[in-house]
Design a protein around this motif. Structure first.
Motif, PDB file in Angstrom:
ATOM      1  N   ASP A 149      34.836  35.937  31.919  1.00  0.00           N
ATOM      2  CA  ASP A 149      35.921  35.505  32.940  1.00  0.00           C
ATOM      3  C   ASP A 149      35.184  34.828  34.433  1.00  0.00           C
ATOM      4  N   ALA A 150      34.127  35.585  34.530  1.00  0.00           N
ATOM      5  CA  ALA A 150      33.115  35.330  35.688  1.00  0.00           C
ATOM      6  C   ALA A 150      32.458  33.978  35.615  1.00  0.00           C
ATOM      7  N   LEU A 151      31.786  33.828  34.371  1.00  0.00           N
ATOM      8  CA  LEU A 151      30.988  32.721  34.166  1.00  0.00           C
ATOM      9  C   LEU A 151      32.008  31.658  33.718  1.00  0.00           C
ATOM     10  N   SER A 152      33.256  31.489  33.357  1.00  0.00           N
ATOM     11  CA  SER A 152      34.138  30.686  32.975  1.00  0.00           C
ATOM     12  C   SER A 152      34.493  29.931  34.487  1.00  0.00           C
ATOM     13  N   LEU A 182      37.304  35.054  42.276  1.00  0.00           N
ATOM     14  CA  LEU A 182      36.500  36.096  42.064  1.00  0.00           C
ATOM     15  C   LEU A 182      36.749  37.541  42.721  1.00  0.00           C
ATOM     16  N   ALA A 183      37.493  37.279  43.818  1.00  0.00           N
ATOM     17  CA  ALA A 183      37.882  38.431  44.756  1.00  0.00           C
ATOM     18  C   ALA A 183      39.074  38.993  44.037  1.00  0.00           C
ATOM     19  N   SER A 184      40.035  38.184  43.547  1.00  0.00           N
ATOM     20  CA  SER A 184      41.152  38.687  42.850  1.00  0.00           C
ATOM     21  C   SER A 184      40.908  39.311  41.529  1.00  0.00           C
ATOM     22  N   PHE A 185      39.861  39.033  40.920  1.00  0.00           N
ATOM     23  CA  PHE A 185      39.235  39.797  39.936  1.00  0.00           C
ATOM     24  C   PHE A 185      38.969  41.331  40.055  1.00  0.00           C
ATOM     25  N   LYS A 186      38.794  41.557  41.330  1.00  0.00           N
ATOM     26  CA  LYS A 186      38.313  42.961  41.561  1.00  0.00           C
ATOM     27  C   LYS A 186      39.690  43.910  41.562  1.00  0.00           C
ATOM     28  N   LYS A 222      33.174  45.668  39.930  1.00  0.00           N
ATOM     29  CA  LYS A 222      33.597  45.513  41.360  1.00  0.00           C
ATOM     30  C   LYS A 222      32.194  45.155  42.005  1.00  0.00           C
ATOM     31  N   GLN A 223      31.281  45.901  41.619  1.00  0.00           N
ATOM     32  CA  GLN A 223      29.863  45.565  42.339  1.00  0.00           C
ATOM     33  C   GLN A 223      29.399  44.067  42.025  1.00  0.00           C
ATOM     34  N   ILE A 229      30.291  37.124  45.067  1.00  0.00           N
ATOM     35  CA  ILE A 229      30.931  36.663  46.369  1.00  0.00           C
ATOM     36  C   ILE A 229      29.811  36.409  47.349  1.00  0.00           C
ATOM     37  N   ASN A 230      29.126  37.604  47.420  1.00  0.00           N
ATOM     38  CA  ASN A 230      28.041  37.569  48.562  1.00  0.00           C
ATOM     39  C   ASN A 230      27.129  36.377  48.471  1.00  0.00           C
TER      40      ASN A 230
END
Length: 236
Positions: A149-152, A182-186, A222-223, A229-230
């Motif tokens: 999901d993230a790399l997509s 990315l924030a929504s994935f948390k 989450k980390q 994001i950071n």
């Protein structure tokens, strides 16, 4: 290119003071992902395992052939598995993660077949048993779903930033959108992470049985997402 003392940009701005310079956004994106990987140790363990899979098939025609045969046994598709989270563009890493996800059942079947292959040495069989245990772990499957999901999102961002028509304003908009996703994935799992959690609850993914492996430290979702994001935020 942007070296403070003798970089091309420094030399040009010395001659043309009004010149506006900008570090390649794609390269900065890659650095952001690399920094996030370094900050979350479990991601490195994930990377090492996928490197093992890549090496297994890139260095052996026999293994590649057996993987195709295993895919036929389980009615699965096989995609080429490349390197992940290396010096290549993030889109390449996404393709590798996608390949492992798509080939999951075939990979597991091949590992099991090879673990029982008496023509292989005992050391080889033990190696394949270890690979099969990793593939059958709930922790690895969830890590794979998270990375998918993230790399997509990063691959999509990278491709859009490479468009000839992209402007700085458009790039800023795309970066902010990716950060929001990315924030929504948390709080709400991405598509593949959700599929992994469902399979975890069922105890299997297709023909692959799943069980917890206490020896594996899963990626803290989450980390990792917050780290991404950071590291993206300074690009805005």
């Amino acid at each position: 290119m942007l070296g403070k003392n003798s970089g091309v940009a420094t030399r040009l701005t010395a001659r043309y003071p009004n010149l506006f310079t900008w570090h390649c956004m794609i390269h900065r994106l890659e650095l952001a992902v690399s920094d996030a990987v370094d900050e979350v140790q479990a991601v490195n363990h994930f990377k090492v395992f996928l490197e093992k899979i890549h090496n297994l098939y890139s260095q052996s025609n026999k293994n590649s052939r057996e993987l195709l045969e295993a895919a036929q046994e389980v009615g699965s598709q096989v995609l080429k598995i490349g390197r992940v989270l290396s010096t290549r563009w993030v889109a390449s890493s996404f393709r590798s993660v996608k390949a492992v996800w798509t080939s999951y059942e075939a990979l597991n079947r091949h590992f099991e077949n090879a673990a029982g292959d008496q023509t292989r040495s005992s050391k080889e069989r033990q190696t394949y048993r270890g690979l099969a245990r990793r593939m059958q772990s709930k922790e690895f499957l969830c890590d794979l779903g998270l990375m998918f999901d993230a790399l997509s999102e990063f691959a999509n961002l990278s491709q859009q930033l490479q468009a000839h028509s992209v402007t700085l304003l458009r790039a800023d908009h795309l970066l902010k959108r990716t950060i929001r996703v990315l924030a929504s994935f948390k709080d709400t799992q991405g598509e593949k992470f959700e599929e992994a959690l469902t399979a975890q609850a069922l105890g299997h993914l297709g023909s692959v049985p799943l069980e917890s492996n206490a020896k594996l430290t899963p990626i803290n979702a989450k980390q990792f997402l917050q780290s991404l994001i950071n590291n993206l935020a300074p690009l805005i």
